[in-house]
Write an enzyme that holds these catalytic residues in place. Structure first.
Site, PDB file in Angstrom:
ATOM      1  N   GLU A 167       0.804  -1.233   0.000  1.00  0.00           N
ATOM      2  CA  GLU A 167       0.000   0.000   0.000  1.00  0.00           C
ATOM      3  C   GLU A 167       0.835   1.280   0.000  1.00  0.00           C
ATOM      4  O   GLU A 167       0.747   2.088   0.950  1.00  0.00           O
ATOM      5  CB  GLU A 167      -0.942   0.022   1.215  1.00  0.00           C
ATOM      6  CG  GLU A 167      -1.926  -1.137   1.254  1.00  0.00           C
ATOM      7  CD  GLU A 167      -2.945  -1.033   2.379  1.00  0.00           C
ATOM      8  OE1 GLU A 167      -2.765  -0.190   3.283  1.00  0.00           O
ATOM      9  OE2 GLU A 167      -3.925  -1.791   2.359  1.00  0.00           O
ATOM     10  N   GLU A 368      -5.107  -8.668   0.897  1.00  0.00           N
ATOM     11  CA  GLU A 368      -5.698  -8.372   2.212  1.00  0.00           C
ATOM     12  C   GLU A 368      -7.177  -8.116   2.009  1.00  0.00           C
ATOM     13  O   GLU A 368      -7.581  -7.422   1.077  1.00  0.00           O
ATOM     14  CB  GLU A 368      -5.108  -7.102   2.854  1.00  0.00           C
ATOM     15  CG  GLU A 368      -3.751  -7.259   3.450  1.00  0.00           C
ATOM     16  CD  GLU A 368      -3.224  -5.971   4.101  1.00  0.00           C
ATOM     17  OE1 GLU A 368      -4.029  -5.156   4.613  1.00  0.00           O
ATOM     18  OE2 GLU A 368      -1.988  -5.780   4.070  1.00  0.00           O
TER      19      GLU A 368
HETATM   20  C1  BGP Z   1      -4.136  -2.235   6.007  1.00  0.00           C
HETATM   21  C2  BGP Z   1      -2.659  -2.435   6.324  1.00  0.00           C
HETATM   22  C3  BGP Z   1      -2.419  -3.406   7.434  1.00  0.00           C
HETATM   23  C4  BGP Z   1      -3.437  -3.361   8.570  1.00  0.00           C
HETATM   24  C5  BGP Z   1      -4.869  -3.187   8.081  1.00  0.00           C
HETATM   25  C6  BGP Z   1      -5.885  -2.975   9.199  1.00  0.00           C
HETATM   26  O1  BGP Z   1      -4.295  -1.037   5.333  1.00  0.00           O
HETATM   27  O2  BGP Z   1      -1.975  -2.923   5.187  1.00  0.00           O
HETATM   28  O3  BGP Z   1      -1.102  -3.222   7.869  1.00  0.00           O
HETATM   29  O4  BGP Z   1      -3.050  -2.431   9.486  1.00  0.00           O
HETATM   30  O5  BGP Z   1      -4.953  -2.134   7.152  1.00  0.00           O
HETATM   31  O6  BGP Z   1      -5.741  -1.739   9.784  1.00  0.00           O
HETATM   32  P1  BGP Z   1      -6.527  -1.255  11.101  1.00  0.00           P
HETATM   33  O7  BGP Z   1      -6.217  -2.231  12.190  1.00  0.00           O
HETATM   34  O8  BGP Z   1      -5.972   0.078  11.372  1.00  0.00           O
HETATM   35  O9  BGP Z   1      -7.972  -1.263  10.808  1.00  0.00           O
END
Ligand code: BGP
Length: 480
Positions: A167, A368
């Site tokens: 990202e 993801e």
């Molecule tokens: C994504 C990132 C991850 C993770 C996820 C959830 O954007 O790649 O590293 O952090 O988000 O994030 P959060 O726990 O802040 O909701």
């Protein structure tokens, strides 16, 4: 019952990263989050920082066993630049880190899990920010390539699946536009340069990979967060806003990584606004000649865009991309209220169609996708298991649409959930739990959730059966 079956070699897995799991044990350098937490612990949820994370540095053998129990056949994590590299300028390695990452990779392979390795997951060594201005400075690109080179030299005999960044747009937005990552600047012109520099770094790492990779099956790509931008209405101002948002948020890295060129329209717009990045012919040729082999796509929620609701002249700083669009939360949308994100699984189908139509159907996987829920202890059953039916429904709905796209020829080769084991997440720390496996952050005890058993079934059967009950709930508002 409706059966949806996925291709045989499909990646069923989960993603995480080094800085979010390992803990700071024996790490020589601080990354920007380590430093931020030292200086400003109050910025982090419950003042819980990255020092312990989920203790993967010490627990990795047990953790990998649990991942196997959850049926994962592939797992993405990252190698920490701030752990692997001893002398950041010279790019020499730290032996303890080499031993650790060797042991982790070997353990994954011994458990039948394909290790998927990413290089940069927001975690710039903070010294490079303080000394050089981080990603704003091209010198740092060279240092990143030295780090990448060491990774390929040391581990590409066993690791065949590599990614350069996770990202990169979040690095731009968090650090240089919207102040959710250190250094919390608001500087549109700098943000544009950071975007360019991150792309150049990725292309140079790809070039290096092709020079020294030791693995005949070796492939390299980039992980991008691609959320479609839906216009608020069919009014031409809203459609134009959504289009520019898409150019900036999605097409910038997507086009440069897959096609080797930044979108012309965006370059023209940035040039007209006098914020275009500094580039050379040689650098642009490197970007042109070092495209990705494949893509990882992170998808959590759609973006909705409308025309900006303030006049460009009222911007507090000289230039921001938001001059052209405003993202907003659609009234009445189906929400994960804990996280504040809309749930819209159909977007995964549309992402797949976009890749198929506009990006030559380049091989890609969902790198993801997941659902963050607070206070998951609410869902503990009498046997001490978290009954996360909402997560199961969420996964099923996204797989339903992904499957539809694959049936129509999409070259998607896998689905990685965020995440395997609940992990530390930057300033949100442990606020939102995403894992198939829960962690008690006080004792580091780890327990499979209901979704882990569901996931194992999914992997074993290369798919799933969707019940009447699933379709009853499908697309209906559900809140947590
Ligand atoms: C994504 C990132 C991850 C993770 C996820 C959830 O954007 O790649 O590293 O952090 O988000 O994030 P959060 O726990 O802040 O909701």
């Amino acid at each position: 019952m409706t059966k949806i079956i996925f291709p045989k070699e499909f990646w069923w897995g989960a993603a995480t990263s080094g800085p979010q799991t390992e803990g700071r044990f024996k790490k020589k350098h601080a990354n920007i989050f380590d430093y931020d937490f030292e200086k400003n612990p109050e910025r982090f949820w419950h003042e819980i920082g990255p020092d312990m994370a989920s203790n993967f540095y010490n627990d990795f053998r047990e953790d990998i066993k649990l991942m196997k129990k959850a049926g994962l056949n592939s797992v993405r994590t990252s190698i920490q630049w701030s752990r692997l590299i001893d002398d950041l300028e010279e790019g020499t390695v730290n032996q303890d880190a080499v031993d650790f990452y060797n042991a982790v990779i070997d353990e994954f392979i011994a458990n039948g899990i394909c290790p998927v390795i990413n290089l940069h997951h927001f975690d710039l060594p903070v010294d490079l920010l303080h000394k050089y201005g981080g990603w704003t400075n091209k010198h740092v690109i060279g240092l990143y390539v030295k780090f990448a080179e060491q990774c390929f030299k040391l581990f590409s005999d066993r690791v065949s699946d590599w990614f350069t960044h996770n990202e990169p747009m979040v690095v731009v937005e968090g650090g240089y536009l919207y102040q959710f990552h250190y250094p919390d600047l608001v500087d549109g012109k700098l943000a544009v340069q950071v975007a360019y520099n991150l792309q150049l770094a990725s292309s140079l790492a790809i070039q290096k990979f092709h020079e020294i990779n030791q693995n005949p099956n070796g492939k390299i790509g980039i992980v991008l967060n691609l959320s479609p931008n839906y216009p608020a209405s069919q009014a031409k101002e809203d459609i134009a806003a959504a289009h520019i948002a898409d150019l900036w948020q999605n097409q910038l890295f997507m086009d440069a990584s897959v096609k080797g060129e930044f979108p012309k329209e965006l370059v023209e717009l940035l040039t007209k606004d006098k914020v275009i990045w500094e580039s050379t012919k040689e650098e642009l040729a490197i970007i042109k000649n070092n495209k990705v082999d494949r893509l990882g796509v992170n998808y959590y929620h759609p973006n909705r865009a409308q025309k900006p609701y303030y006049s460009p002249n009222s911007l507090a700083v000289d230039w921001l991309p938001n001059k052209y669009f405003a993202n907003y939360q659609m009234h009445g949308a189906r929400m994960n209220v804990d996280k504040g994100w809309e749930i819209y699984p159909r977007a995964l189908y549309e992402i797949a169609k976009n890749i198929q139509k506009n990006y030559n159907n380049i091989p890609w996987f969902v790198s993801e996708c997941g659902m963050g829920v607070s206070n998951e202890e609410r869902y503990l059953n009498e046997d001490g298991q978290i009954d996360d039916d909402y997560r199961i429904q969420f996964i099923q709905e996204h797989l339903y649409w992904l499957h539809q796209a694959i049936e129509e020829g999409s070259s998607c080769f896998g689905f990685h959930l965020w995440t395997a084991i609940d992990c530390f997440s930057w300033r949100n720390s442990y606020r939102n739990r995403y894992g198939l496996i829960s962690v008690n952050i006080h004792t580091q005890e780890k327990t499979l959730k209901k979704s882990a058993h569901f996931f194992k079934n999914l992997t074993e059967n290369s798919g799933l059966e969707l019940s009447e009950e699933f379709f009853d709930k499908f697309n209906k508002t559900f809140r947590f």
